[in-house]
Design a protein around this motif. Structure first.
Motif, PDB file in Angstrom:
ATOM      1  N   UNK A   6       0.842  -1.209   0.000  1.00 13.02           N
ATOM      2  CA  UNK A   6       0.000   0.000   0.000  1.00 13.02           C
ATOM      3  C   UNK A   6       0.874   1.255   0.000  1.00 13.02           C
ATOM      4  N   UNK A   7       1.857   1.291   0.895  1.00 12.73           N
ATOM      5  CA  UNK A   7       2.730   2.465   0.942  1.00 12.73           C
ATOM      6  C   UNK A   7       3.578   2.548  -0.324  1.00 12.73           C
ATOM      7  N   UNK A   8       3.987   1.375  -0.838  1.00  7.40           N
ATOM      8  CA  UNK A   8       4.775   1.344  -2.072  1.00  7.40           C
ATOM      9  C   UNK A   8       4.046   2.043  -3.212  1.00  7.40           C
ATOM     10  N   UNK A   9       2.735   1.839  -3.276  1.00 13.75           N
ATOM     11  CA  UNK A   9       1.928   2.488  -4.317  1.00 13.75           C
ATOM     12  C   UNK A   9       2.075   4.011  -4.230  1.00 13.75           C
ATOM     13  N   UNK A  10       1.992   4.545  -2.993  1.00 15.31           N
ATOM     14  CA  UNK A  10       2.089   6.002  -2.839  1.00 15.31           C
ATOM     15  C   UNK A  10       3.512   6.496  -3.072  1.00 15.31           C
ATOM     16  N   UNK A  11       4.509   5.674  -2.712  1.00 18.24           N
ATOM     17  CA  UNK A  11       5.899   6.071  -2.993  1.00 18.24           C
ATOM     18  C   UNK A  11       6.100   6.143  -4.509  1.00 18.24           C
ATOM     19  N   UNK A  12       5.533   5.178  -5.220  1.00 23.94           N
ATOM     20  CA  UNK A  12       5.656   5.172  -6.688  1.00 23.94           C
ATOM     21  C   UNK A  12       4.981   6.402  -7.300  1.00 23.94           C
ATOM     22  N   UNK A  13       3.786   6.728  -6.792  1.00 18.73           N
ATOM     23  CA  UNK A  13       3.084   7.910  -7.303  1.00 18.73           C
ATOM     24  C   UNK A  13       3.927   9.170  -7.094  1.00 18.73           C
ATOM     25  N   UNK A  14       4.706   9.173  -5.996  1.00 27.83           N
ATOM     26  CA  UNK A  14       5.547  10.337  -5.707  1.00 27.83           C
ATOM     27  C   UNK A  14       6.878  10.273  -6.458  1.00 27.83           C
ATOM     28  N   UNK A  15       7.044   9.229  -7.254  1.00 30.02           N
ATOM     29  CA  UNK A  15       8.276   9.103  -8.050  1.00 30.02           C
ATOM     30  C   UNK A  15       9.445   8.495  -7.296  1.00 30.02           C
ATOM     31  N   UNK A  16       9.147   7.870  -6.166  1.00 30.18           N
ATOM     32  CA  UNK A  16      10.229   7.281  -5.375  1.00 30.18           C
ATOM     33  C   UNK A  16      10.496   5.839  -5.802  1.00 30.18           C
ATOM     34  N   UNK A  17      11.473   5.652  -6.632  1.00 36.66           N
ATOM     35  CA  UNK A  17      11.850   4.301  -7.046  1.00 36.66           C
ATOM     36  C   UNK A  17      13.324   4.091  -6.765  1.00 36.66           C
ATOM     37  N   UNK A  18      13.712   2.831  -6.705  1.00 41.40           N
ATOM     38  CA  UNK A  18      15.110   2.495  -6.411  1.00 41.40           C
ATOM     39  C   UNK A  18      15.689   1.681  -7.558  1.00 41.40           C
ATOM     40  N   UNK A  19      16.996   1.742  -7.685  1.00 41.96           N
ATOM     41  CA  UNK A  19      17.706   0.961  -8.697  1.00 41.96           C
ATOM     42  C   UNK A  19      18.305  -0.288  -8.078  1.00 41.96           C
ATOM     43  N   UNK A  20      19.126  -0.992  -8.848  1.00 39.12           N
ATOM     44  CA  UNK A  20      19.740  -2.232  -8.361  1.00 39.12           C
ATOM     45  C   UNK A  20      20.719  -1.998  -7.208  1.00 39.12           C
ATOM     46  N   UNK A  21      21.054  -0.728  -6.955  1.00 33.02           N
ATOM     47  CA  UNK A  21      21.973  -0.431  -5.843  1.00 33.02           C
ATOM     48  C   UNK A  21      21.221  -0.242  -4.528  1.00 33.02           C
TER      49      UNK A  21
END
Ligand code: KG4
Ligand code: ZN
Length: 341
Positions: free
Chosen positions: A308-323
């Motif tokens: 659920x929180x991941x959905x809102x982080x994604x909407x806010x543009x918060x993504x992570x890379x392989x690092x």
């Protein structure tokens, strides 16, 4: 948007699929708590090993229950902080492997932000701002939830977390682990006025302290043992539980009165406590505020809240890379993008 959440920060290995941050399509939890109970608390090494053994099966089950393949997901979300670091890293690495092999975005989720998001699973109409007491085994925060990804911590414990206090007192009383439910069970038959316990003072208007309370219980137990007196265990458990519920609900109400927030909330493992829920309701009623509570199944650690929180982080543009790395400690206000690489 369908997000697979992964949670391994403590002793629950969990995976869940949640749609648009609200609708739970699956929610799978494997816990090592029974094994940990033999040691009276969580042994990090055991937690990490159980996560390694269970994570694949748990994630496969979560996808199967949701009727989805990994390809049909829109994103993967994972708890990357805070928690037992060896345990956190199992989830982070698994999530990275899954997200990048399926070519899906990966959302890094702070565990306590996840606890706050457990409220969205129970209350589809709930939206920030609101004021939330997040009380778990490792943390105790009074948080102003300004937006889905913006938080201000107004108060915190200056020593033990609320759940930790329950766990330590339960251990002192020989009630086993986890302490919260054990104390509640025994306290049902006890007189909350049986023992006078202190309300420890904490510097800072919205801060709380539990270590003096824990010591007071320990002293009562030691005194009774030394004098050969029979301890009123239900009475002591009830006195302790009332004291903690009053301390927490009062601080939440104080912060609500000062900030003028009209919606109050509880989250985290300790939010399962029936007395705390009732006491907070009374305080909210007295203030003319609404109180929102997470469904009991979402109070303790689970991956639905992470999805659920991941959905809102994604909407806010918060993504992570392989690092993406894991962190044992991290303030919940801090955005992933501001971490030093
Ligand atoms: O949120 P959680 O499942 O894990 C952490 O993030 O720490 O919280 C676990 C804590 C434990 O300390 C446990 O004793 C406490 O939540 N807890 C409770 C209750 N159920 C779990 N404390 C008081 N009353 C309960 N009913
Ligand atoms: Zn937790």
């Amino acid at each position: 948007m369908k997000v697979l959440g992964i949670e391994t920060s403590c002793d629950e290995t969990a995976a869940a699929v949640v749609q648009d941050g609200r609708l739970v399509l699956s929610n799978v939890i494997a816990s090592s708590v029974a094994e940990q109970a033999e040691y009276g608390g969580v042994v990090p090494e055991i937690a990490s090993r159980r996560h390694i053994e269970s994570i694949s099966d748990v994630a496969i089950q979560a996808l199967a229950d949701a009727g989805l393949s990994a390809q049909e997901l829109d994103a993967v979300a994972v708890t990357y902080a805070p928690g037992l670091i060896g345990a956190v890293l199992v989830g982070v690495n698994f999530a990275k492997g899954l997200a990048f092999s399926a070519a899906k975005p990966l959302a890094p989720v702070h565990h306590l932000r996840g606890h706050v998001a457990s409220l969205y699973l129970t209350h589809p109409q709930l939206a920030p701002p609101f004021l939330c007491l997040v009380a778990s085994g490792g943390h105790c925060h009074i948080v102003q939830v300004q937006d889905y990804t913006r938080f201000t911590v107004l108060g915190r414990t200056v020593d033990d977390a609320a759940g930790e206090a329950f766990d330590k007192v339960a251990r002192t009383l020989g009630l086993g682990y986890p302490g919260g439910p054990a104390i509640s069970r025994v306290a049902k038959d006890g007189d909350p006025a049986a023992y006078r316990l202190p309300t420890p003072h904490a510097e800072g208007k919205y801060n709380v302290s539990f270590s003096g309370l824990k010591t007071a219980v320990l002293n009562i137990v030691n005194n009774a043992n030394m004098k050969g007196e029979t301890l009123d265990v239900p009475g002591l458990a009830a006195s302790f539980e009332h004291n903690v519920a009053d301390i927490l609900a009062e601080k939440l109400a104080l912060a609500a009165a000062d900030t003028g927030m009209h919606t109050l909330a509880l989250a985290g493992g300790v939010a399962a406590n029936g007395l705390l829920r009732r006491t907070a309701q009374q305080k909210a009623d007295a203030l003319g505020a609404a109180l929102v509570l997470p469904d009991l199944q979402y109070c303790g650690d689970n991956a639905a809240m992470i999805a659920a929180q991941g959905y809102y982080e994604l909407l806010a543009g918060h993504t992570a890379g392989p690092d993406l790395n894991g962190y044992a400690t991290l303030p919940m206000e801090q955005a992933y993008s501001t971490l030093p690489k």
